[in-house]
Design a protein around this motif. Structure first.
Motif, mmCIF file in Angstrom:
data_model
loop_
_atom_site.group_PDB
_atom_site.id
_atom_site.type_symbol
_atom_site.label_atom_id
_atom_site.label_comp_id
_atom_site.label_asym_id
_atom_site.label_seq_id
_atom_site.Cartn_x
_atom_site.Cartn_y
_atom_site.Cartn_z
ATOM 1 N N VAL A 96 -31.779 -91.405 -30.980
ATOM 2 C CA VAL A 96 -30.563 -92.229 -30.947
ATOM 3 C C VAL A 96 -30.606 -93.253 -32.072
ATOM 4 O O VAL A 96 -29.647 -93.416 -32.832
ATOM 5 C CB VAL A 96 -30.423 -92.923 -29.570
ATOM 6 C CG1 VAL A 96 -29.316 -93.960 -29.612
ATOM 7 C CG2 VAL A 96 -30.145 -91.888 -28.499
ATOM 8 N N PHE A 97 -31.737 -93.931 -32.204
ATOM 9 C CA PHE A 97 -31.877 -94.919 -33.278
ATOM 10 C C PHE A 97 -31.603 -94.278 -34.635
ATOM 11 O O PHE A 97 -30.843 -94.792 -35.446
ATOM 12 C CB PHE A 97 -33.290 -95.510 -33.303
ATOM 13 C CG PHE A 97 -33.564 -96.493 -32.214
ATOM 14 C CD1 PHE A 97 -32.521 -97.048 -31.486
ATOM 15 C CD2 PHE A 97 -34.858 -96.880 -31.910
ATOM 16 C CE1 PHE A 97 -32.769 -97.960 -30.486
ATOM 17 C CE2 PHE A 97 -35.118 -97.785 -30.911
ATOM 18 C CZ PHE A 97 -34.078 -98.321 -30.189
ATOM 19 N N ILE A 98 -32.261 -93.151 -34.874
ATOM 20 C CA ILE A 98 -32.153 -92.528 -36.192
ATOM 21 C C ILE A 98 -30.713 -92.114 -36.460
ATOM 22 O O ILE A 98 -30.161 -92.372 -37.528
ATOM 23 C CB ILE A 98 -33.098 -91.311 -36.303
ATOM 24 C CG1 ILE A 98 -34.552 -91.772 -36.284
ATOM 25 C CG2 ILE A 98 -32.824 -90.531 -37.574
ATOM 26 C CD1 ILE A 98 -35.551 -90.656 -36.221
ATOM 27 N N ILE A 99 -30.087 -91.489 -35.462
ATOM 28 C CA ILE A 99 -28.720 -91.007 -35.685
ATOM 29 C C ILE A 99 -27.783 -92.181 -35.946
ATOM 30 O O ILE A 99 -26.976 -92.152 -36.877
ATOM 31 C CB ILE A 99 -28.244 -90.164 -34.475
ATOM 32 C CG1 ILE A 99 -29.000 -88.838 -34.474
ATOM 33 C CG2 ILE A 99 -26.754 -89.913 -34.547
ATOM 34 C CD1 ILE A 99 -28.705 -87.971 -33.280
ATOM 35 N N VAL A 100 -27.929 -93.244 -35.157
ATOM 36 C CA VAL A 100 -27.052 -94.405 -35.360
ATOM 37 C C VAL A 100 -27.272 -94.979 -36.767
ATOM 38 O O VAL A 100 -26.315 -95.206 -37.520
ATOM 39 C CB VAL A 100 -27.326 -95.479 -34.284
ATOM 40 C CG1 VAL A 100 -26.661 -96.786 -34.657
ATOM 41 C CG2 VAL A 100 -26.834 -94.992 -32.936
ATOM 42 N N VAL A 101 -28.538 -95.186 -37.117
ATOM 43 C CA VAL A 101 -28.819 -95.777 -38.428
ATOM 44 C C VAL A 101 -28.292 -94.886 -39.546
ATOM 45 O O VAL A 101 -27.661 -95.362 -40.498
ATOM 46 C CB VAL A 101 -30.342 -96.015 -38.571
ATOM 47 C CG1 VAL A 101 -30.695 -96.334 -40.010
ATOM 48 C CG2 VAL A 101 -30.774 -97.152 -37.673
ATOM 49 N N VAL A 102 -28.525 -93.596 -39.413
ATOM 50 C CA VAL A 102 -28.082 -92.692 -40.474
ATOM 51 C C VAL A 102 -26.561 -92.705 -40.593
ATOM 52 O O VAL A 102 -26.004 -92.739 -41.691
ATOM 53 C CB VAL A 102 -28.601 -91.262 -40.216
ATOM 54 C CG1 VAL A 102 -27.882 -90.265 -41.085
ATOM 55 C CG2 VAL A 102 -30.088 -91.193 -40.494
ATOM 56 N N LEU A 132 -34.936 -82.804 -51.507
ATOM 57 C CA LEU A 132 -33.480 -82.672 -51.412
ATOM 58 C C LEU A 132 -32.870 -83.784 -52.258
ATOM 59 O O LEU A 132 -32.519 -84.834 -51.740
ATOM 60 C CB LEU A 132 -33.011 -82.835 -49.957
ATOM 61 C CG LEU A 132 -33.590 -81.871 -48.940
ATOM 62 C CD1 LEU A 132 -33.210 -82.277 -47.527
ATOM 63 C CD2 LEU A 132 -33.078 -80.467 -49.214
ATOM 64 N N PRO A 133 -32.797 -83.586 -53.543
ATOM 65 C CA PRO A 133 -32.386 -84.682 -54.420
ATOM 66 C C PRO A 133 -30.969 -85.138 -54.141
ATOM 67 O O PRO A 133 -30.105 -84.346 -53.753
ATOM 68 C CB PRO A 133 -32.512 -84.106 -55.823
ATOM 69 C CG PRO A 133 -32.612 -82.651 -55.659
ATOM 70 C CD PRO A 133 -33.020 -82.349 -54.274
ATOM 71 N N ALA A 134 -30.762 -86.428 -54.360
ATOM 72 C CA ALA A 134 -29.410 -86.962 -54.243
ATOM 73 C C ALA A 134 -28.610 -86.482 -55.432
ATOM 74 O O ALA A 134 -29.110 -86.419 -56.543
ATOM 75 C CB ALA A 134 -29.452 -88.483 -54.226
ATOM 76 N N LYS A 135 -27.354 -86.126 -55.171
ATOM 77 C CA LYS A 135 -26.539 -85.646 -56.265
ATOM 78 C C LYS A 135 -26.317 -86.759 -57.276
ATOM 79 O O LYS A 135 -26.322 -86.549 -58.472
ATOM 80 C CB LYS A 135 -25.197 -85.128 -55.732
ATOM 81 C CG LYS A 135 -25.340 -83.893 -54.855
ATOM 82 C CD LYS A 135 -25.833 -82.718 -55.675
ATOM 83 C CE LYS A 135 -25.748 -81.376 -54.975
ATOM 84 N NZ LYS A 135 -26.164 -81.294 -53.604
ATOM 85 N N ARG A 136 -26.140 -87.972 -56.775
ATOM 86 C CA ARG A 136 -25.954 -89.096 -57.670
ATOM 87 C C ARG A 136 -27.143 -89.276 -58.574
ATOM 88 O O ARG A 136 -27.025 -89.518 -59.749
ATOM 89 C CB ARG A 136 -25.795 -90.354 -56.849
ATOM 90 C CG ARG A 136 -24.385 -90.823 -56.768
ATOM 91 C CD ARG A 136 -24.332 -92.136 -56.046
ATOM 92 N NE ARG A 136 -22.970 -92.410 -55.638
ATOM 93 C CZ ARG A 136 -22.615 -93.269 -54.708
ATOM 94 N NH1 ARG A 136 -23.547 -93.935 -54.069
ATOM 95 N NH2 ARG A 136 -21.367 -93.470 -54.411
ATOM 96 N N SER A 165 -31.257 -90.144 -51.389
ATOM 97 C CA SER A 165 -30.573 -89.180 -50.554
ATOM 98 C C SER A 165 -31.067 -89.359 -49.127
ATOM 99 O O SER A 165 -32.264 -89.302 -48.861
ATOM 100 C CB SER A 165 -30.842 -87.774 -51.084
ATOM 101 O OG SER A 165 -31.243 -86.911 -50.077
ATOM 102 N N LEU A 166 -30.155 -89.606 -48.212
ATOM 103 C CA LEU A 166 -30.547 -89.837 -46.821
ATOM 104 C C LEU A 166 -31.301 -88.645 -46.260
ATOM 105 O O LEU A 166 -32.365 -88.786 -45.680
ATOM 106 C CB LEU A 166 -29.309 -90.105 -45.976
ATOM 107 C CG LEU A 166 -28.847 -91.559 -45.877
ATOM 108 C CD1 LEU A 166 -27.572 -91.634 -45.085
ATOM 109 C CD2 LEU A 166 -29.926 -92.392 -45.217
ATOM 110 N N SER A 167 -30.719 -87.454 -46.488
ATOM 111 C CA SER A 167 -31.397 -86.274 -45.951
ATOM 112 C C SER A 167 -32.736 -86.095 -46.633
ATOM 113 O O SER A 167 -33.704 -85.634 -46.027
ATOM 114 C CB SER A 167 -30.527 -85.039 -46.135
ATOM 115 O OG SER A 167 -30.034 -85.008 -47.454
ATOM 116 N N GLY A 168 -32.798 -86.498 -47.914
ATOM 117 C CA GLY A 168 -34.064 -86.391 -48.633
ATOM 118 C C GLY A 168 -35.110 -87.309 -48.040
ATOM 119 O O GLY A 168 -36.247 -86.886 -47.792
#
Lengths: 396, 317, 300, 743
Positions: free
Chosen positions: D576-582, D714-718, D667-670
């Motif tokens: 829950v914490f992770i999902i909310v923060v993300v 998983l590099p950020a596109k930016r 990158s968040l997913s990264g």
């Protein structure tokens, strides 16, 4: 009436599951099969070791693991035991944050009947409740913090006098010889704990005490040694571990300190004597353990250990050896009494009355040595060999 | 005063080691604008390398050598440490830096590859060597012999050796950078790599050589450190961090700054927590040593954001 | 006790139609004097060009005007937008009668006072899209904070929408709508120049400082650029301060010129006057019209 | 020509050197105190060195002949073949095939050794394990990939079909054989080996089919995936979900792995006569099938027809099915626990893989519907709307977007329903290591990845959060006022607030420092916090730390939750914490502040000139990152119940930076992936290499990653646009510090 499948199956229980595996292999030839480990009459139980096997404190964990390995090897040679013992290891890096995972891997293994460890007080505090919930007996060979026994862990035991017993005994001895004492700790949980109890007892004894801390990762003890000399203290206590103490001993010698130098169980090892060399000669150590040169069992332990690992036993190896043997004896007793489960083994550990190489061991209701049990002895580094000076309360 | 001088000498000893390691950080920073996090492992390799080489040449059983023996041990140790350090640093650049440079990796990727390399090297050394429980140089000579002892102020042999060799090596490096052709190309790359390339300087070679020089100094420092204290696989970490702080303190990328920063940090660590001038061991206390060191660093940086002597290799002072 | 004086160290008579009032500014780097006793003023609504040979101190002047550098002497007063009171750019920290330390307003503060600028060597945010580059500019005038952004508050959404619309408008204004969602780094050189101007316009400036906007562009692009500058000046009523090497461009759009040489102002006047000024011809026009101005400014 | 020889020689030497290094890395802990050089002798002079030198030579050959092989490498099927081969090798060599405590380890070789002679296992199984031909499974594997490779080279479809058949055979056979062992051993089994091998073989088979159906054309795996996922958004999820549902109902066990492997068919009988409620009884009897069919049909129709309303219907059906399943599972497992069945003491225990797999399948099917329902109208019709350039979606919201969404759904389903089927060890690792560090990495990503500030003292805020919790729960020597006695979860706002303040306090004096200066100052800050925690004994209890931090409790109206020793409970809290923060951070990234961060990171001077208050923006990054860390600290403290300064060492700070960069800065997913992989790896390596060597291997992995993929997992596109890093020329404005700037 319909049968109740659930109840029927439930009656089988966990033991039944173990037996199933055993049955499966009973008609096998000797050359193998899945359950060969537990097949036939030779039942096998596991004792787990949890401690630092990697990271900065790995040496300590390895010392203990080796001690446990030796105990296991000797037990498995003993055919009168009636079962085989396996040793599994779980690395917690001495880190309380990593201890829960290490403990979980022990708990999930159904064959584990007892735990030697965790090596550090911090890790112990982090997981002892988990082991307690799983009913696994813990026999602690080196976590010396003076408050663990007060925290209400159900299955926790410790086989040596804690910091609160060892420290004051050492302090009383120091107070006999010096009125101004420099107390140094390495800022670790062990070093700070034992040094604090030394310092407070010294103050009770009317001594002037200077306390300082030096991080355990320090290698250059020049400034602190200079400080010891300048302070005019007649004695210095070091609370910490052997490798750092060796460096400190050298720096202290270089600074020209002539007073009494004394340390605790964490330093009394060959790492210190070889590391410090001549600078370590004349250092005193307190230890809640027997003299390895006097007790015959300890002598043979040293010989066997050296033969097995090609290195002399070091800090906490004997304690781990004793802890493992206590668990083996408890399993044996539980087997003799009928059933070997985690809880019966723990019951037997509670009843322990065992004479090992570190002393005579039994447990109070809080899991610690009963009050008054466990003499603290004084040792000295005499020309590179550690020699006992006997009970510290009687020692000169 | 006596106390003060004794602490000062202890601090200078510590500081000269910091300075020697800091030089490696500063050199690499000068040419690449990167913190070479694995430099501490170069230092460690120098210590292990010199330990093994010195022991295999001289043997373990020898004690109390005469003065020429001591000199021999020193020279052998310093050169072998420097050699191993240089080799490791060279390899480090080839493996952990050059491929990233060729790919134009972001700056932090270099930091992380250096950290990976640092883990790798220190743990490999641990795997291979750390079972030597006796990871000390044999007592070829009494390192703690008081060479000078003037009214209670004493300097031991090893302190003399450390300070003197550190100063000599630093002077050597300073000369090398300011007066030789290699030094010129190093400064050129440090100032502006693209222009330097246009002027015909081989950037790859210059960077490689910079690593080798920094590595040699770090390796030699490893020997000095090892013979004074002990040798183990993670011995580089703390001195490495401190030396990094020292390099920043003096102005990273600045050779004289690294020397100054190293010595200053050593002296601060020795003097401030113990405070001999107030005669008190209870003033701050040695348990706060690292806090004192970092607070001094922050204070300096607040007033001089690029360190005491400022940045820029070759633009010293 | 220590106070930031809001009044200039030298008092000026209020002049409402002046955007920048620069008096006796001297800027030194170590021993090198970059600007020496330069005074100039910029009138509202005009296109003022600063010209001079390489190393004359043009970019140093720009950086002093925008708070990147702090001149040691002199004063700079700013009233960028119509109706603004004159505000000092340089502040002195005073301790009683003593002037302790002098600092400039921060660059972003000056920007908020209505000054936008571009850079000689284009400085976009290459990893953002063209649209986002402009939005960064637009959004510095917005107020919603991180918490409303995280919670997606309605006013934050509205601001987001507004900034997008405004950014598209500006992109349209400089003719870059079709590249809105391309990374700024991938744009062609001339496009990047225009994008930089759009980003600057996003901050709703009263005055825009253009540092060699025509450098590296071809004749056709130069013509477009001249049109664009005029358009900014006329349609948006923004004063333009321009550094440019291309004399043809300068002479065709500037209302007035200031000539710097070796950090000193040597002439000031209309294009015609400047073209005839013998000191300018000697110092500048006769010598070079070099495009490569890499050594100019700070490193001098 | 001689230059060529020189390069080749250099390459050969490098490869041989690599072989020697490998030889040093692999093996026992060597070295002996009395014999210096023993380590080298053992590693280098032993004949085994020849193997490693051989590896070096092979590598050299591979590098040298790469140009000749290269044309084949781009052919269709090569990549999936490689992926399949890797997973089968991992499954055969590294993964567990059994968790039985009677085996020294659970790997395939050990299991096969025992199983091939165990008469209780059918001959089909024993054959696989090598009763007739030792190591048959390896032979099958080598044959399959050899055939597939040959098919790719010579482009014969017959060979390809053969390879496909063989891999299907090997995969299924292995799976069946493992099932036989499992039912024979009758012990809890959480091993993943057989399953991964099956997946690997499926990939090889699909590669072979691809080869058979195409002729030598160049393959673009990325485009291929895009095509599949973009064809009918959600359809691949429908396929995955249906497969999982079938697997969960027809194959996997539903209840009590130790005592009775009851499949869903047996459940009704097993619980007959027990006080299960009506819903559960219906569920076990017929409702489960109805739900299964309904959700599959609705999701299938929705994804096939791409009908929005059907999409929402599918979400609804999936959610209802999930809810009913969970209710029933709770009911029957609680009943079983009341009976002390198989050692269970509370609800949710003893539920088998099947039920959880079905739950995951419902989630995935609902997700498929959601993808259809939320499909953007038509991007092309609306050219003016800006496209979000978040970390993960630079390109148009078409195909890759669909892929990302699908992955998101699968990851979510996995995060929700995989952990209950894992072992206690992995559950604990998931909570204490992976989850906690994921949260930390997500927080640090704000500072390092978005604002571009190198923070080497991040763990300090984690410490502050932990100690704040300890203080507020009254476990420190210094006591809070009476009214401030809080339960751990109530401490969260306080911890966040204190970390915000601490972040600003650290940032304010230091933010005018550039990159590396900031790094050392933050490092110092981290150390200062730790040392203060050790030395301020009267406040923090020094090195002994704080014990007895209570477990989280929630009393919210009728809802009473109390966390205990079970790691799973903490996992869901953490999730829950992770999902909310993300979710909050994703919004932030695409907000005004997120762009301002990017601007400051890219070019600080230009950002200032554009009016960005860089100090404020950087302080916000510090503060937001710090408060995330503080949240992690609260979680950590109350989860473990005991903290001491050892938890907050410098090494952990460095590791978190490594996680973020390893995963892909910005990158968040990264950041999540980086932290997850690098915290999982050491635990995984526990079973593969000696404990002492783990960090060495991790170092090597990080190094290799940075060498071959410097932008991260998983590099950020930016960020990808910044890969020109070092070549960026800093102009005069940043380099020169004018005389007046000294302050």
């Amino acid at each position: 009436m319909r049968t109740r499948p659930l109840a029927k199956v439930a009656a089988l229980g966990v033991v039944g599951a173990l037996a199933l595996t055993g049955c499966g292999s009973s008609n096998n030839s000797s050359k193998g099969g899945l359950s060969s480990g537990g097949g036939g009459n030779a039942t096998s139980y596991t004792i787990a070791f949890e401690g630092p096997l990697s990271g900065d404190n790995a040496q300590l964990g390895i010392n203990e693991y080796n001690g446990a390995q030796l105990a296991i090897a000797e037990a498995n040679k003993d055919s009168s035991l009636g079962f085989k013992v396996k040793l599994s290891k779980s690395d917690d890096q001495g880190d309380p944050a990593k201890a829960p995972a290490a403990a979980a891997s022990i708990i999930q293994d159904d064959t584990v009947m007892g735990v030697v460890g965790p090596s550090f007080s911090g890790a112990t505090k982090a997981v002892a409740a988990k082991f307690g919930a799983a009913g696994i007996s813990i026999v602690n060979p080196s976590a010396s913090a003076g408050d663990i026994q007060t925290l209400g862990f159900k299955t926790w035991h410790r086989i040596f006098p804690n910091d609160n017993a060892e420290g004051p005994a050492g302090a009383d001895w120091i107070a006999k010889h010096a009125k101004k004492v420099f107390v140094i700790n390495d800022l670790s949980a062990y070093g700070a704990g034992v040094s604090a109890s030394v310092a407070s007892q010294l103050k009770k004894d009317g001594d002037t005490v200077i306390t300082q801390g030096v991080d355990a990762k320090t290698t250059d003890y020049g400034p602190i040694s200079q400080q010891v000399v300048n302070s005019g203290a007649k004695a210095v206590w070091y609370g910490g571990y052997d490798a750092q103490a060796a460096l400190f001993a050298k720096a202290l010698a270089a600074a020209g300190f002539k007073g009494i130098r004394i340390s605790g169980n964490g330093v009394k090892s060959s790492v210190f004597t070889t590391g410090a060399g001549a600078a370590g000669h004349g250092w005193y150590f307190t230890c809640g353990c027997q003299d390895a040169t006097v007790a015959p069992s300890a002598k043979s332990f040293t010989a066997a250990y050296t033969a097995m690992f090609n290195t002399p036993p070091s800090t906490y190896s004997p304690e781990a050896y004793d802890a493992t043997n206590i668990l083996i004896q408890a399993i044996k007793a539980a087997k003799a009494a009928g059933s070997v489960t985690r809880s019966t083994v723990n019951d037997q550990v509670n009843k322990t009355d065992y004479t090992g190489i570190t002393g005579q061991i039994s447990f109070g209701t809080d899991g610690d040595l009963p009050p008054g049990k466990g003499t603290v002895n004084l040792f000295i580094d005499q020309g590179g060999n550690i020699k006992s000076l006997g009970d510290i309360t009687q020692a000169k | 005063m006596t106390d003060f001088l004794n602490f000062l000498i202890a601090g200078l000893t510590r500081g000269s080691i910091y300075a020697l390691i800091a030089l490696g950080y500063t050199l690499v920073y000068g040419v690449l604008q990167l913190i070479n996090f694995a430099h501490s492992e170069v230092f460690m390799s120098g210590a292990f390398g010199s330990l093994i080489i010195v022991q295999s040449v001289i043997g373990r059983g020898v004690h109390h050598l005469p003065w020429y023996g001591v000199t021999g041990v020193l020279l052998l140790g310093l050169t072998s440490g420097a050699l191993i350090g240089a080799i490791v640093a060279w390899g480090l650049e080839r493996v952990a830096y050059r491929p990233l440079r060729k790919r134009g990796a972001p700056k932090l990727a270099f930091l992380i590859s250096a950290i990976g390399m640092s883990f790798f090297l220190s743990q490999l050394a641990g795997k291979l060597f750390n079972r030597f429980s006796d990871n000390n140089f044999p007592t070829y000579y009494n390192v703690n012999k008081h060479l000078f002892d003037i009214r209670g102020v004493h300097i031991s042999l090893i302190q003399t050796i450390m300070i003197v060799s550190a100063v000599v090596m630093m002077l050597f490096l300073d000369t090398l950078v300011t007066h030789t052709k290699l030094g010129k190309s190093i400064r050129g790359v440090a100032e502006d790599a693209q222009t330097a390339a246009l002027m015909g300087i081989n950037i790859d070679k210059t960077i490689s050589r910079t690593f080798i020089i920094g590595g040699a100094l770090g390796g030699a420092a490893g020997f000095l450190f090892g013979s004074a204290f002990t040798v183990y696989n993670t011995m580089g970490f703390i001195p490495g961090v401190k030396a990094f702080a020292a390099a920043v303190l003096g102005g990273i990328g600045n050779i004289r700054g690294a020397m100054l920063g190293g010595l200053l940090l050593g002296v601060v660590e020795s003097l401030v927590p113990t405070a001999p001038w107030v005669g008190g061991h209870t003033w701050i206390g040695t348990q706060w040593t690292d806090v004192v060191a970092f607070v001094v660093l922050v204070l300096v940086l607040m007033f001089r954001p690029t360190g005491i002597l400022g940045e820029r290799l070759g633009r010293a002072a | 006790m220590t106070s930031l004086s809001q009044s200039p160290d030298v008092t000026h008579p209020p002049t409402t139609d002046v955007v920048y009032d620069v008096r006796n500014v001297t800027l030194k780097f170590g021993g090198v004097t970059s600007l020496s006793d330069v005074s100039l003023h910029m009138n509202r609504g005009e296109i003022l060009a600063v010209i001079g040979p390489n190393g004359a101190g043009k970019t140093s002047l720009f950086n002093s005007l925008t708070g990147v550098y702090t001149p040691q002497e002199g004063s700079i007063l700013l009233a960028a937008r119509v109706g603004d009171a004159q505000t000092p750019v340089l502040l002195d920290r005073k301790f009683g009668p003593f002037s302790l330390e002098r600092r400039s307003r921060k660059t972003h503060e000056i920007n908020h006072l209505g000054v936008a600028r571009t850079f000689q060597n284009i400085r976009l945010f290459p990893a953002l899209t063209a649209l986002e580059n402009v939005k960064v500019g637009v959004e510095t005038r917005q107020t919603s904070g991180p918490i409303s952004a995280m919670l997606g508050m309605p006013w934050q959404r509205r601001e987001e929408r507004e900034s997008t619309e405004r950014a598209y408008e500006l992109l349209g204004f400089v003719g870059l709508t079709h590249r809105a969602n391309d990374l700024a780094g991938s744009l062609a050189y001339g496009e990047q120049r225009r994008l930089e101007i759009a980003r600057a316009l996003g901050t709703e400036p009263g005055v825009i400082l253009l540092d060699e906007p025509a450098a590296g562009t071809n004749p056709a692009e130069k013509r477009d650029l001249a049109d664009l500058i005029r358009k900014i000046n006329v349609e948006d009523n923004i004063s333009v301060l321009l550094i440019e090497h291309d004399m043809k461009l300068v002479m065709s759009i500037a209302h007035r010129l200031v000539v710097l040489n070796f950090g000193q102002k040597i002439a000031e006047g209309s294009p015609e006057q400047i073209q005839k000024n013998p000191a300018v011809i000697a110092a500048y026009l006769g010598t070079t019209d070099d495009e490569d101005a890499a050594a100019e400014g700070g490193t001098a | 020509m001689s230059a060529d020889v020189k390069t080749n020689l250099k390459r050969l030497l490098a490869c041989l050197g690599l072989g020697v290094v490998l030889a040093l890395m692999i093996g026992d802990q060597e070295g002996n105190q009395t014999d210096f050089g023993f380590a080298f002798k053992a590693a280098v002079f032993h004949p085994r060195i020849l193997i490693f030198l051989g590896i070096g030579v092979l590598l050299y050959l591979a590098m040298t002949f790469r140009p000749r092989v290269a044309p084949y490498l781009t052919r269709a099927g090569v990549r999936p073949l490689a992926a399949g081969t890797a997973s089968v090798v991992a499954s055969y060599g590294l993964l567990n095939w059994s968790d039985s405590g009677n085996l020294t380890n659970g790997k395939l070789s050990t299991l096969a050794h025992g199983a091939r002679d165990t008469s209780g296992i059918s001959v089909i199984g024993r054959l696989f394990f090598g009763s007739a031909v030792p190591g048959l499974y390896w032979i099958l594997f080598v044959l399959a990939i050899a055939l597939a490779a040959a098919a790719i080279i010579v482009q014969k479809s017959a060979l390809a079909w053969g390879a496909a058949g063989l891999s299907v055979l090997a995969g299924v056979w292995g799976f069946v054989a493992h099932e036989m062992v499992r039912s024979y051993l009758h012990s809890p089994d959480h091993s993943t080996g057989a399953f991964v091998a099956l997946l690997g073989y499926a990939t090889i088979a699909s590669a072979s089919v691809t080869v058979a159906r195409t002729s030598g054309s160049e393959a673009a795996t990325g485009a291929f995936l895009d095509r599949i996922f973009g064809w009918k958004p959600g359809f691949p999820l429908f396929v995955i979900g249906t497969a999982a549902a079938l697997l969960g109902t027809f194959w996997a066990s539903w209840f009590s792995p130790t005592d009775k492997n009851t499949s869903v068919f047996g459940m009704s009988d097993l619980f007959h006569g027990y006080p299960i409620n009506g819903l559960t009884s219906a569920y076990l009897g017929w409702l489960v099938w109805v739900l299964l069919v309904a959700s599959v049909v609705v999701a299938g129709a929705a994804t096939w027809l791409q009908h929005k309303l059907l999409g929402w219907a599918s979400v609804l059906v999936g959610a209802v099915a999930l809810l009913i399943s969970l209710l029933s599972m709770h009911n029957f497992s609680r009943i079983a626990a009341d009976q002390k069945f198989d050692g269970a003491v509370q609800a949710w225990q003893n539920i088998g893989t099947g039920a959880w797999t079905l739950c995951a399948a419902f989630t995935v099917l609902a997700g498929a519907g959601w993808m259809v329902a939320r499909k953007p109208v038509d991007a092309a019709a609306d050219p003016v709307s800006p496209r979000p350039i978040g970390s993960d979606s630079l390109v148009s919201p078409g195909k890759s977007f669909a892929f990302t969404q699908a992955m998101l759904v699968v990851v979510l389903a996995g995060a929700l329903f995989y952990p209950p089927t894992a072992t206690g060890f992995w559950q604990t690792v998931l909570v204490t290591e992976i989850g906690t560090y994921v949260l930390l990495a997500v927080g640090l990503n704000v500072v390092v990845g978005w604002a571009g500030l190198l923070d080497l003292g991040f763990i300090a805020f984690y410490a502050i959060g932990s100690y704040t919790t300890a203080y507020l729960t009254d476990t420190l020597p210094v006591k809070p006022p009476h009214w401030l006695h809080l339960s751990p979860l109530m401490a969260i706002p306080f911890a966040i607030a204190i970390c915000l303040v601490a972040g600003v306090a650290l940032g304010f004096p230091t933010l005018r420092l550039r990159g590396d200066y900031l790094a050392i100052v933050t490092l110092g800050f981290g150390e200062i916090i730790r040392i203060v925690a050790i030395n301020a004994k009267s406040i923090t209890n020094g090195a002994q730390g704080a014990f007895g931090i209570p477990q989280p409790v929630v009393h919210l109206g009728p809802l009473h939750l109390k966390w205990g020793q079970d790691p799973l409970q903490y996992w869901y809290l953490l999730l829950v914490f992770i999902i909310v923060v993300v979710m909050l951070f994703r919004r932030l990234e695409n907000s005004r502040l997120g762009r301002a961060w990017a601007a400051v990171r890219e070019d600080e001077v230009a950002a200032q000139a554009t009016g960005v208050n860089t100090v404020r923006v950087k302080l916000l990054a510090f503060a937001i990152g710090a408060s995330t860390s503080g949240l992690a600290g609260v979680f950590f403290a109350s989860q473990i119940g005991y903290i001491n300064p050892d938890n907050f060492v410098l090494n952990n700070s460095i590791l978190v930076v490594a996680y973020v960069v390893f995963g892909g800065m910005g990158s968040l997913s990264g950041a999540i992936a980086g932290a997850a992989v690098l915290t999982w790896l050491p635990e995984f390596l526990k079973a593969q290499v000696p404990a002492e060597d783990r960090q060495m291997w991790i170092g090597a992995v990080i190094l290799l990653m940075m060498i071959f993929r410097p932008a991260g997992l998983l590099p950020a596109k930016r960020r990808a646009a910044e890969l020109s890093g070092l070549d960026k020329v800093y102009s005069a404005e940043t380099a020169a510090v004018p005389a007046g700037e000294g302050m």
